[in-house]
Design an enzyme around this catalytic site. Sequence first.
Site, PDB file in Angstrom:
ATOM      1  CG  ASP A   1      -2.331  -0.812   1.020  1.00 13.30           C
ATOM      2  OD1 ASP A   1      -2.514  -1.202  -0.370  1.00 13.30           O
ATOM      3  OD2 ASP A   1      -2.824  -0.987   1.680  1.00 13.30           O
TER       4      ASP A   1
ATOM      5  CE  LYS B   1       4.738  -3.016  -3.335  1.00 13.68           C
ATOM      6  NZ  LYS B   1       4.169  -2.549  -1.999  1.00 13.68           N
ATOM      7  CB  THR B   2       0.687  -1.162  -8.140  1.00 10.95           C
ATOM      8  OG1 THR B   2       1.073  -2.516  -7.576  1.00 10.95           O
ATOM      9  CG2 THR B   2      -0.001  -1.577  -9.526  1.00 10.95           C
TER      10      THR B   2
ATOM     11  CG  HIS C   1       6.018  -9.433   2.573  1.00  9.72           C
ATOM     12  ND1 HIS C   1       6.985  -8.701   2.327  1.00  9.72           N
ATOM     13  CD2 HIS C   1       6.374 -10.476   3.657  1.00  9.72           C
ATOM     14  CE1 HIS C   1       8.041  -9.112   3.145  1.00  9.72           C
ATOM     15  NE2 HIS C   1       7.639  -9.882   3.876  1.00  9.72           N
TER      16      HIS C   1
HETATM   17  P1  GDP Z   1       1.121  -1.089  -3.500  1.00  6.94           P
HETATM   18  O1  GDP Z   1       0.474  -2.070  -2.718  1.00  6.94           O
HETATM   19  O2  GDP Z   1       2.486  -0.733  -2.836  1.00  6.94           O
HETATM   20  O3  GDP Z   1       1.185  -1.663  -4.925  1.00  6.94           O
HETATM   21  O4  GDP Z   1       0.389   0.222  -3.512  1.00  6.94           O
HETATM   22  P2  GDP Z   1      -0.891   0.883  -4.650  1.00  6.94           P
HETATM   23  O5  GDP Z   1      -0.147   1.235  -5.743  1.00  6.94           O
HETATM   24  O6  GDP Z   1      -1.897  -0.379  -4.736  1.00  6.94           O
HETATM   25  O7  GDP Z   1      -1.416   1.990  -3.743  1.00  6.94           O
HETATM   26  C1  GDP Z   1      -1.982   1.870  -2.381  1.00  6.94           C
HETATM   27  C2  GDP Z   1      -2.750   2.837  -2.039  1.00  6.94           C
HETATM   28  O8  GDP Z   1      -2.091   4.183  -1.975  1.00  6.94           O
HETATM   29  C3  GDP Z   1      -4.095   3.231  -3.152  1.00  6.94           C
HETATM   30  O9  GDP Z   1      -5.116   3.784  -2.771  1.00  6.94           O
HETATM   31  C4  GDP Z   1      -3.664   4.384  -4.130  1.00  6.94           C
HETATM   32  O10 GDP Z   1      -4.291   5.233  -4.764  1.00  6.94           O
HETATM   33  C5  GDP Z   1      -2.561   5.298  -2.829  1.00  6.94           C
HETATM   34  N1  GDP Z   1      -1.566   5.993  -3.447  1.00  6.94           N
HETATM   35  C6  GDP Z   1      -0.713   5.392  -4.201  1.00  6.94           C
HETATM   36  N2  GDP Z   1       0.264   6.411  -4.792  1.00  6.94           N
HETATM   37  C7  GDP Z   1      -0.262   7.329  -3.989  1.00  6.94           C
HETATM   38  C8  GDP Z   1       0.200   8.942  -4.100  1.00  6.94           C
HETATM   39  O11 GDP Z   1       1.220   9.374  -4.636  1.00  6.94           O
HETATM   40  N3  GDP Z   1      -0.377   9.662  -3.306  1.00  6.94           N
HETATM   41  C9  GDP Z   1      -1.579   9.434  -2.544  1.00  6.94           C
HETATM   42  N4  GDP Z   1      -2.145  10.343  -1.841  1.00  6.94           N
HETATM   43  N5  GDP Z   1      -2.087   8.271  -2.653  1.00  6.94           N
HETATM   44  C10 GDP Z   1      -1.331   7.049  -3.336  1.00  6.94           C
HETATM   45 MG    MG Z   2       0.799  -3.334  -5.632  1.00 14.98          MG
END
Ligand code: GDP
Ligand code: MG
Length: 388
Positions: free
Chosen positions: A21, A24-25, A84
């Site tokens: 979260d 990354k994606t 993970h």
């Molecule tokens: P991952 O699990 O690392 O791949 O994370 P995701 O890309 O799925 O993002 C997790 C959450 O964080 C989602 O609700 C995204 O919309 C939010 N998010 C991701 N990048 C940003 C950002 O640059 N700014 C904000 N405010 N929220 C973000």
């Molecule tokens: Mg992801």
Amino acid sequence: AKTAYVRTKPHLNIGTMGHVDHGKTTLTAAITKVLAERGTGTFVPFDRIDRAPEEAARGITINIAHVEYETDTRHYAHVDMPGHADYIKNMVTGAAQLDGAILVVSALDGIMPQTAEHVLLARQVGVDHIVVALNKADAGDEELTDLVELEVRELLTAHGYGGDSAPVVRVSGLRALEGDPRWTASIEALLDAVDTCVPVPERYLDAPFLLPVENVLTITGRGTVVTGAVERGTVRVGDRVEVLGAGLDTVVTGLETFGKPMEEAQAGDNVALLLRGVARDAVRRGRIVAAPGSVTPARRFTAQVYVLSAREGGRTTPVSSGYRPQFYIRTADVVGDIDLGETAVARPGETVTVTVELGRDVPLEPGLGFAVREGGRTVGAGTVTAVL
Ligand code: GDP
Ligand code: MG
């Protein structure tokens, strides 16, 4: 005549890592969007990355998304993984050998357990370069973000990454995806940092040629062809090579990639090699084609092995010394004995240090990844730590 393959830019393998979260994606999608606008990539939306099909790498099922793009100076293959457990399996087996990683840390949350674990794993498997994306910078306050940056630099230093000089770029994947110019520029700054701080892995190309054989085919009138991905080094038409385990010395008389003839194949390329005077049944999947005299096969080694949990499709019961599973090493499938030493037993979900004795010699080296299988299913993922 077929058109020859033209290599225009060096190729590197990178990937995003970091706590769930932290974005990354979203960041991966934003990178493809920014480069699509520059005309050197194709936009891959969030949903297509996050719902990537499962892939079998070294006999292990891993959820992994590959996207491909170019900057002005490089061609990149970029991997992103949903969970993970996928990172652990992927990094431990070396399914994606990363030349560099983008460590994604949320500026709102700072370092979390998986952030630290991925940095530790990166160090263990030999990822030498990390660029930090302090993500969600759009939503964080500046003072807090400064603190998170300090904390990340300390973490990198603690693991030998030189945190003081590491590139740390404040970005917002989400705002860049929405087209906000300020945050689009932040993604460009991140890509510039990757271009300049992750060097092209030269030694990899300078190393003696090695190709694990994936398939063997016969082309009527021409001879025996082996296919696979070049693990290291380069090879040209006319080069002498040896087929390990078959006691064969031969010459490469033809070279192709994706149906196109090429002059020189390099580490990372998927190729077909035509071998002079080699009988079809003299080579098979799992053999190694290498520069003559460049590798000495061995059968005893120490390794770190992660025993998959039952939830990941692994065993429900522990393993102990004397356990004799199959080892999937490169493209080979070899039986081997596991000695757990003083640890005595390894439970599903644990990472243990073991000594292995294989049933036959194969080329081994520290850092090499492998899968452990039993009755056709994967029960472990390991990395060679020393050859004995
Ligand atoms: P991952 O699990 O690392 O791949 O994370 P995701 O890309 O799925 O993002 C997790 C959450 O964080 C989602 O609700 C995204 O919309 C939010 N998010 C991701 N990048 C940003 C950002 O640059 N700014 C904000 N405010 N929220 C973000
Ligand atoms: Mg992801």
